[in-house]
Motif scaffolding. Sequence first.
Motif, PDB file in Angstrom:
ATOM      1  N   ARG A 174     -30.024   2.735  27.908  1.00 55.30           N
ATOM      2  CA  ARG A 174     -29.558   1.706  26.939  1.00 55.30           C
ATOM      3  C   ARG A 174     -28.119   1.496  27.280  1.00 55.30           C
ATOM      4  NH1 ARG A 174     -30.454   1.327  21.665  1.00 55.30           N
ATOM      5  NH2 ARG A 174     -31.744   3.155  21.358  1.00 55.30           N
ATOM      6  N   ILE A 175     -27.566   0.111  27.211  1.00 54.12           N
ATOM      7  CA  ILE A 175     -26.523  -0.331  27.620  1.00 54.12           C
ATOM      8  C   ILE A 175     -26.046  -1.072  26.313  1.00 54.12           C
ATOM      9  CG2 ILE A 175     -24.814  -1.649  29.115  1.00 54.12           C
ATOM     10  CD1 ILE A 175     -26.863  -1.368  31.274  1.00 54.12           C
ATOM     11  N   VAL A 176     -24.802  -1.038  25.709  1.00 53.27           N
ATOM     12  CA  VAL A 176     -24.098  -1.903  24.988  1.00 53.27           C
ATOM     13  C   VAL A 176     -23.155  -2.399  25.252  1.00 53.27           C
ATOM     14  CG1 VAL A 176     -23.552  -2.096  22.490  1.00 53.27           C
ATOM     15  CG2 VAL A 176     -25.266  -0.167  22.990  1.00 53.27           C
ATOM     16  N   SER A 177     -22.680  -3.744  25.081  1.00 56.01           N
ATOM     17  CA  SER A 177     -21.397  -4.505  25.532  1.00 56.01           C
ATOM     18  C   SER A 177     -20.531  -3.837  24.699  1.00 56.01           C
ATOM     19  CB  SER A 177     -21.627  -5.714  25.813  1.00 56.01           C
ATOM     20  OG  SER A 177     -21.725  -6.405  24.471  1.00 56.01           O
ATOM     21  N   GLY A 178     -19.010  -4.289  25.199  1.00 56.80           N
ATOM     22  CA  GLY A 178     -17.925  -4.148  24.152  1.00 56.80           C
ATOM     23  C   GLY A 178     -17.979  -5.129  23.020  1.00 56.80           C
ATOM     24  N   CYS A 231     -25.981   4.595  28.816  1.00 54.82           N
ATOM     25  CA  CYS A 231     -26.582   5.830  28.930  1.00 54.82           C
ATOM     26  C   CYS A 231     -27.783   5.764  29.888  1.00 54.82           C
ATOM     27  CB  CYS A 231     -26.899   6.147  27.366  1.00 54.82           C
ATOM     28  SG  CYS A 231     -28.035   7.490  27.118  1.00 54.82           S
ATOM     29  N   MET A 232     -28.122   6.731  30.468  1.00 56.76           N
ATOM     30  CA  MET A 232     -29.173   6.730  31.546  1.00 56.76           C
ATOM     31  C   MET A 232     -29.924   8.130  31.301  1.00 56.76           C
ATOM     32  SD  MET A 232     -29.658   5.619  35.338  1.00 56.76           S
ATOM     33  CE  MET A 232     -30.992   6.609  36.260  1.00 56.76           C
ATOM     34  N   ASP A 233     -31.059   8.327  30.991  1.00 59.97           N
ATOM     35  CA  ASP A 233     -31.750   9.656  30.803  1.00 59.97           C
ATOM     36  C   ASP A 233     -31.039  10.689  30.015  1.00 59.97           C
ATOM     37  OD1 ASP A 233     -34.042   8.881  31.878  1.00 59.97           O
ATOM     38  OD2 ASP A 233     -33.574   9.923  33.934  1.00 59.97           O
ATOM     39  N   ASP A 234     -30.297  10.173  28.766  1.00 61.01           N
ATOM     40  CA  ASP A 234     -29.643  10.932  27.989  1.00 61.01           C
ATOM     41  C   ASP A 234     -28.118  11.487  28.654  1.00 61.01           C
ATOM     42  OD1 ASP A 234     -30.956  11.123  25.665  1.00 61.01           O
ATOM     43  OD2 ASP A 234     -31.788  12.905  25.695  1.00 61.01           O
ATOM     44  N   GLN A 235     -27.782  10.798  29.775  1.00 63.89           N
ATOM     45  CA  GLN A 235     -26.487  11.144  29.991  1.00 63.89           C
ATOM     46  C   GLN A 235     -25.879   9.828  30.022  1.00 63.89           C
ATOM     47  OE1 GLN A 235     -25.611  13.993  31.410  1.00 63.89           O
ATOM     48  NE2 GLN A 235     -27.750  14.639  30.760  1.00 63.89           N
ATOM     49  N   VAL A 236     -24.482  10.047  29.497  1.00 64.47           N
ATOM     50  CA  VAL A 236     -23.479   8.711  29.048  1.00 64.47           C
ATOM     51  C   VAL A 236     -22.680   8.709  30.396  1.00 64.47           C
ATOM     52  CG1 VAL A 236     -21.623   7.891  27.682  1.00 64.47           C
ATOM     53  CG2 VAL A 236     -23.468   9.449  26.543  1.00 64.47           C
ATOM     54  N   LEU A 237     -22.906   7.402  30.784  1.00 63.71           N
ATOM     55  CA  LEU A 237     -22.184   7.265  32.123  1.00 63.71           C
ATOM     56  C   LEU A 237     -20.965   6.521  31.924  1.00 63.71           C
ATOM     57  CD1 LEU A 237     -25.279   5.369  34.087  1.00 63.71           C
ATOM     58  CD2 LEU A 237     -24.636   7.813  33.885  1.00 63.71           C
ATOM     59  N   MET A 238     -20.646   5.846  31.033  1.00 64.84           N
ATOM     60  CA  MET A 238     -19.490   5.222  30.837  1.00 64.84           C
ATOM     61  C   MET A 238     -19.316   4.920  29.283  1.00 64.84           C
ATOM     62  SD  MET A 238     -19.235   2.067  33.689  1.00 64.84           S
ATOM     63  CE  MET A 238     -17.475   1.953  33.625  1.00 64.84           C
ATOM     64  N   SER A 239     -18.167   5.182  28.899  1.00 62.54           N
ATOM     65  CA  SER A 239     -17.796   4.979  27.299  1.00 62.54           C
ATOM     66  C   SER A 239     -16.387   5.120  27.081  1.00 62.54           C
ATOM     67  CB  SER A 239     -18.629   5.944  26.620  1.00 62.54           C
ATOM     68  OG  SER A 239     -18.097   7.226  26.590  1.00 62.54           O
ATOM     69  N   SER A 240     -15.952   4.669  26.001  1.00 60.97           N
ATOM     70  CA  SER A 240     -14.473   4.703  25.496  1.00 60.97           C
ATOM     71  C   SER A 240     -14.105   6.313  25.332  1.00 60.97           C
ATOM     72  CB  SER A 240     -14.359   4.242  24.317  1.00 60.97           C
ATOM     73  OG  SER A 240     -14.472   2.675  24.108  1.00 60.97           O
ATOM     74  N   VAL A 241     -15.272   7.005  25.034  1.00 61.60           N
ATOM     75  CA  VAL A 241     -15.168   8.477  24.956  1.00 61.60           C
ATOM     76  C   VAL A 241     -14.868   9.131  26.230  1.00 61.60           C
ATOM     77  CG1 VAL A 241     -16.024  10.678  24.014  1.00 61.60           C
ATOM     78  CG2 VAL A 241     -16.138   8.647  22.747  1.00 61.60           C
ATOM     79  N   GLU A 272     -32.141  -1.927  26.306  1.00 61.59           N
ATOM     80  CA  GLU A 272     -32.580  -0.594  26.621  1.00 61.59           C
ATOM     81  C   GLU A 272     -34.109  -0.697  27.082  1.00 61.59           C
ATOM     82  OE1 GLU A 272     -34.893   0.195  22.477  1.00 61.59           O
ATOM     83  OE2 GLU A 272     -32.728   0.791  22.490  1.00 61.59           O
ATOM     84  N   GLY A 273     -34.510   0.237  27.619  1.00 63.40           N
ATOM     85  CA  GLY A 273     -35.783   0.227  28.489  1.00 63.40           C
ATOM     86  C   GLY A 273     -35.959   1.147  29.314  1.00 63.40           C
ATOM     87  N   CYS A 274     -37.133   0.983  30.407  1.00 63.64           N
ATOM     88  CA  CYS A 274     -37.223   1.923  31.508  1.00 63.64           C
ATOM     89  C   CYS A 274     -37.413   1.351  32.708  1.00 63.64           C
ATOM     90  CB  CYS A 274     -38.881   2.433  30.978  1.00 63.64           C
ATOM     91  SG  CYS A 274     -39.157   3.084  29.304  1.00 63.64           S
ATOM     92  N   ILE A 275     -36.702   1.944  33.694  1.00 67.28           N
ATOM     93  CA  ILE A 275     -36.758   1.383  34.809  1.00 67.28           C
ATOM     94  C   ILE A 275     -37.498   2.200  35.739  1.00 67.28           C
ATOM     95  CG2 ILE A 275     -34.954   0.757  36.845  1.00 67.28           C
ATOM     96  CD1 ILE A 275     -32.654   0.717  34.737  1.00 67.28           C
ATOM     97  N   PRO A 276     -38.362   1.446  36.660  1.00 60.74           N
ATOM     98  CA  PRO A 276     -39.061   2.443  37.560  1.00 60.74           C
ATOM     99  C   PRO A 276     -38.283   3.078  38.820  1.00 60.74           C
ATOM    100  CG  PRO A 276     -39.466   0.161  37.869  1.00 60.74           C
ATOM    101  CD  PRO A 276     -38.900   0.186  36.801  1.00 60.74           C
TER     102      PRO A 276
END
Length: 229
Positions: free
Chosen positions: A72-76, A86-96, A221-225
Amino acid sequence: MRLAGPLRIVVILLTVGLTWILGSLLLGQNSALDRIQQLLNGPQEQPSAETKPRKYKCGLPMQCPDKHFSFRIVSGAANVIGPKFCMDDQVLMSSVKNNVGRGLNIALVNGVTGDLMDTKFFDMWAGENGINDLLKFLRPIYEGTLVFVASYDDPATKMNEEAKRIFNELGSKAINVLGFRDSWVFVGAKGIENKSPFEQHIKNDKNSNKYEGWPEAVEIEGCIPRKQA
């Protein structure tokens, strides 16, 4: 004549009872009626936690198939709230995580293992460093690398033809019309043969912007092979 007294009492009781019921209904205070209804209908089953909508990895409403990555990706939002990856429940980038910034935010992920390779953001407004650094970052990307992108504030002022060509090769179409303060999210890959199905874009339009000077945030959001090794 003997029944006049008892009948009068019955009428008074009925009148009081009906008045109380009517008043309870008008005031929304019908707990007594609810209890009566429960007695008539028998005990009701309470909703269990199992009946609530289930959320899967990254908050997706469905579970991705085997050998797929959930994302899932949300823009600013305007220039106030940073993007989130977020990818596989891991936050890759965020303000936090304090690893996002104005311009284009990009995360590179190994398409075979799902391992995070790198994250960077590039200021596309001030000076030439942003676009030059972006090109240095994008040129070495090898085939099979997943590229996650989200805008924050302004993603396009310093965009040039070489950068557009690289994003086209990654599967983006919106890059050709991306403009000042547009909202954009995208997932592509080096070596993709067609347009990526994972892309959303909203133009900056003063007549329809959700925020003053910026459109609303966009999300995908979705599923990437998973790429086969």
